[in-house]
Design a protein around this motif. Structure first.
Motif, PDB file in Angstrom:
ATOM      1  N   TYR A 157       0.888  -1.582   0.502  1.00 39.71           N
ATOM      2  CA  TYR A 157       0.030  -0.063   0.108  1.00 39.71           C
ATOM      3  C   TYR A 157       0.715   0.774   0.044  1.00 39.71           C
ATOM      4  O   TYR A 157       0.382   2.741  -0.969  1.00 39.71           O
ATOM      5  N   SER A 158       1.673   1.024   1.325  1.00 43.33           N
ATOM      6  CA  SER A 158       2.635   2.148   1.006  1.00 43.33           C
ATOM      7  C   SER A 158       3.398   2.993  -0.005  1.00 43.33           C
ATOM      8  O   SER A 158       3.154   3.866  -0.406  1.00 43.33           O
ATOM      9  N   ALA A 159       4.336   1.572  -0.792  1.00 41.42           N
ATOM     10  CA  ALA A 159       4.743   2.209  -2.346  1.00 41.42           C
ATOM     11  C   ALA A 159       3.463   2.406  -3.031  1.00 41.42           C
ATOM     12  O   ALA A 159       3.820   2.940  -4.133  1.00 41.42           O
ATOM     13  N   TRP A 160       2.652   1.732  -3.868  1.00 41.54           N
ATOM     14  CA  TRP A 160       1.415   2.242  -4.507  1.00 41.54           C
ATOM     15  C   TRP A 160       1.651   3.862  -4.349  1.00 41.54           C
ATOM     16  O   TRP A 160       0.875   4.467  -5.443  1.00 41.54           O
ATOM     17  N   LYS A 161       0.356   4.168  -2.691  1.00 40.78           N
ATOM     18  CA  LYS A 161       0.345   5.005  -2.969  1.00 40.78           C
ATOM     19  C   LYS A 161       1.246   6.532  -2.479  1.00 40.78           C
ATOM     20  O   LYS A 161       0.866   7.515  -3.529  1.00 40.78           O
ATOM     21  N   THR A 162       2.330   5.703  -2.436  1.00 46.76           N
ATOM     22  CA  THR A 162       3.516   7.558  -2.431  1.00 46.76           C
ATOM     23  C   THR A 162       4.495   7.606  -3.528  1.00 46.76           C
ATOM     24  O   THR A 162       5.059   7.842  -4.329  1.00 46.76           O
ATOM     25  N   GLY A 163       4.568   5.719  -4.668  1.00 46.62           N
ATOM     26  CA  GLY A 163       5.629   5.260  -4.915  1.00 46.62           C
ATOM     27  C   GLY A 163       7.051   5.420  -4.722  1.00 46.62           C
ATOM     28  O   GLY A 163       8.203   5.944  -5.689  1.00 46.62           O
TER      29      GLY A 163
END
Length: 605
Positions: free
Chosen positions: A469-475
């Protein structure tokens, strides 16, 4: 940085596998954690569902973020992904896919494995496929590396066995060996409420939620609050619980209802109704009942039916001796598979008689069998449309009516039944009046164990999902170090509860009494020993397996009978084998999936 919408599909797939992993966690690990309470008849399977849902969510939401951080960042360093958030998302999605698939297969076949070690092994395998073996934290890594985590494979069961055995020996020396143990059980019960209450409070206050900062309070504050709450529970037990037990067990007053504990000291002088010949308490005996058409799916003691009782090395039942011999002869002529299928047929026949939704669904499936030809034939398509809703109802409600105790004790006349009969023979049986006093303590310890499980094992699913989720949300790959959102903890803890409710029976039937003889005094000792171990490991951010802890405590308490024959070592050996095989299988599966996807040939743009 913006949201990586080009990888929405990876986030969606990762979310599905995270929920599947949480579901398996509930059906496998949580079912094992509650098997002790259900096996000892302190609570029913339905009550375990309710309490499990409440305390799993409390433990996960208030404490669970700590352990999740270990699986997020302690095994594969963030630098291994070279700042590529897409690869990081793919890596943890593959880990969840491998771990959840393996645990689901094991749960389907009633093989109890550790979902904790399954996911950890899958993450390690993915790490090797992504960045090479040198990048994986194989060592201790300040308590967060694989060395520290896998050390729990040997330490956790042994430590739990020690804690569980110590607590049960305390009960045994204080109560069980007395010539008249009933008064001792009644009057010492507040002390064991003190122990259980202190453990429960310790899990909340000493560990605390990182967001609340309770773990940063001074030592004197932690000790004062913990002992204060435990001592308060002890005082309340002395004021309300002891008079209630005295009236029900010692005075044998059958007119005392469960809610009358609120009268407290007034029960001491309450005029007793006609005194019964024996106390009005449930029968906690573990027996091997011969199945018949009138068999119920609930424990006989809860229905007031006649139950088999063990005296010496004989088992007496309400059946006639001649009928028993005929049944044994029939048993010898049937294979084990045929016996199991016959039991399932009797169970389905009983369900069809019910007026509840499960009765409707079972009758629908029975009255609408698939016809001749393939499934795509028109008449089969019509039948399938009727069967699908029934399949869904059965899947959701079947566990509510499953006979856990009958499945654990084995079928009399089979090798498994004979093995369990020997295990139960070598276990000392204590009066129901004494065990009744500890059934209330076990409710508290069961909730503590469930809270501890939610605190520790929620990290299995939420850690990788939080990274995705963090990688997808923030890139940004480095964003995985951010705290786990509470809503993710809540969603997956609810999914864990669904797994317990709908499929937990498939693991619970091979645990509990399948390892050693259970009773409330034994059960609360097992659960307190396991809870202490889980809380100690979780305090150091080590995602130890709750299943290993409760299994170790079960063996430790079983050995307190004074002989190794009181433990079913075949079942223990199968458990250990499943734990060990989980590491290479889940690790290899995760690494292979990641290696294939990461290096798949494709057309150049």
């Amino acid at each position: 940085m913006p949201t990586l919408h080009e990888y929405d599909y990876i986030f969606a797939i990762g979310t599905l596998f995270a929920m599947l992993d949480a579901y398996n966690n509930g059906a496998n690990d949580v079912a094992n954690a509650w098997a002790t309470s259900v096996s000892s008849r302190s609570i029913s399977y339905r009550q375990a569902m309710i309490f499990g849902t409440i305390f799993e969510m409390l433990g996960a939401i208030t404490v669970g973020a700590r352990t999740a951080d270990t699986i997020k960042n302690g095994i594969i360093p963030t630098s291994a992904f070279k700042g590529d958030a897409g690869v990081q998302m793919l890596a943890f999605t593959c880990a969840l896919a491998a771990a959840s698939s393996w645990v689901m297969w094991c749960t389907k076949h009633s093989a109890h494995v550790s979902s904790t070690y399954s996911l950890i092994s899958a993450v390690a395998g993915v790490g090797v496929a992504t960045a090479g073996a040198s990048k994986v934290q194989w060592g201790w890594n300040n308590g967060k590396g694989l060395g520290a985590i896998f050390a729990g494979l040997g330490m956790a069961p042994a430590i739990s066995a020690g804690f569980g055995a110590t607590i049960f020996m305390l009960i045994k020396l204080t109560v069980h060996i007395r010539k008249n143990p009933v008064p001792w059980a009644v009057y010492t019960s507040p002390f064991f409420f003190l122990i259980a209450g202190t453990i429960c409070t310790l899990s909340i206050v000493y560990k605390g939620s990182p967001n609340l900062g309770l773990n940063k309070k001074p030592a004197w504050y932690i000790v004062a609050v913990t002992l204060g709450v435990g001592g308060g529970l002890c005082v309340l037990a002395a004021l309300f619980f002891v008079p209630f037990l005295h009236a029900r067990i010692i005075k044998r007053d059958h007119s005392v209802k469960w809610y009358m504990f609120l009268l407290g000291p007034l029960l001491w002088n309450r005029p007793a109704a006609a005194e019964g010949t024996e106390a009005f308490v449930p029968n906690y005996a573990v027996v091997q009942e011969e199945p018949d058409d009138k068999a119920s799916t609930r424990s006989p003691g809860s229905l007031g039916e006649e139950v088999a009782t063990k005296t010496g090395d004989e088992i007496t039942t309400s059946h006639d001796v001649t009928e028993k011999k005929l049944a044994q002869q029939e048993t010898k002529q049937m294979t084990y598979k045929e016996l199991a299928e016959a039991g399932e047929r009797r169970h389905r026949a009983m369900l069809m008689k019910k007026r509840s939704p499960i009765g409707w669904a079972t009758r629908t499936l029975h009255n609408n069998p698939m016809g001749a030809g393939e499934i795509y034939e028109l008449h089969n398509i019509k039948i399938l449309l009727k069967r699908i809703p029934a399949y869904i109802v059965v899947g959701l409600l079947y566990g509510l009516y499953y006979d856990i105790h009958a499945a654990q004790t084995g079928v009399e006349g089979t090798p498994e039944g004979a093995r369990m009969q020997q295990v139960y023979f070598y276990a000392k049986k204590y009066p129901n009046e004494v065990e009744h006093a500890y059934s209330f303590v076990q409710v508290l310890t069961a909730c503590t164990a469930s809270f501890a499980h939610g605190a520790n094992d929620i990290g299995n699913s939420v850690g990788p999902w939080a990274v995705i989720y963090s990688a997808w949300k923030t890139g940004n790959a480095a964003a995985s170090k951010a705290p786990v959102p509470v809503w993710q903890l809540a969603v997956l803890s609810a999914t864990i509860s669904v797994g317990l409710i709908t499929y937990g029976y498939n693991i619970m039937k091979v645990m509990g009494n399948k390892i050693t003889y259970h009773s409330p005094s034994r059960g609360c000792s097992m659960e307190m020993g396991a809870a202490i171990t889980v809380l100690v490991f979780s305090q150091y951010s080590l995602p130890v397996s709750t299943s290993m802890c409760i299994t170790g405590a079960t063996v430790g308490v079983g050995l307190c009978n004074g002989t190794y024959k009181a433990v079913n070592w075949q079942r223990v050996g199968l458990l250990v084998l499943a734990w060990v095989m989980t590491i290479p299988i889940a690790g290899t599966l995760g690494g292979v999936i990641m290696g294939i996807l990461l290096n798949t040939p494709h057309f150049s743009s």
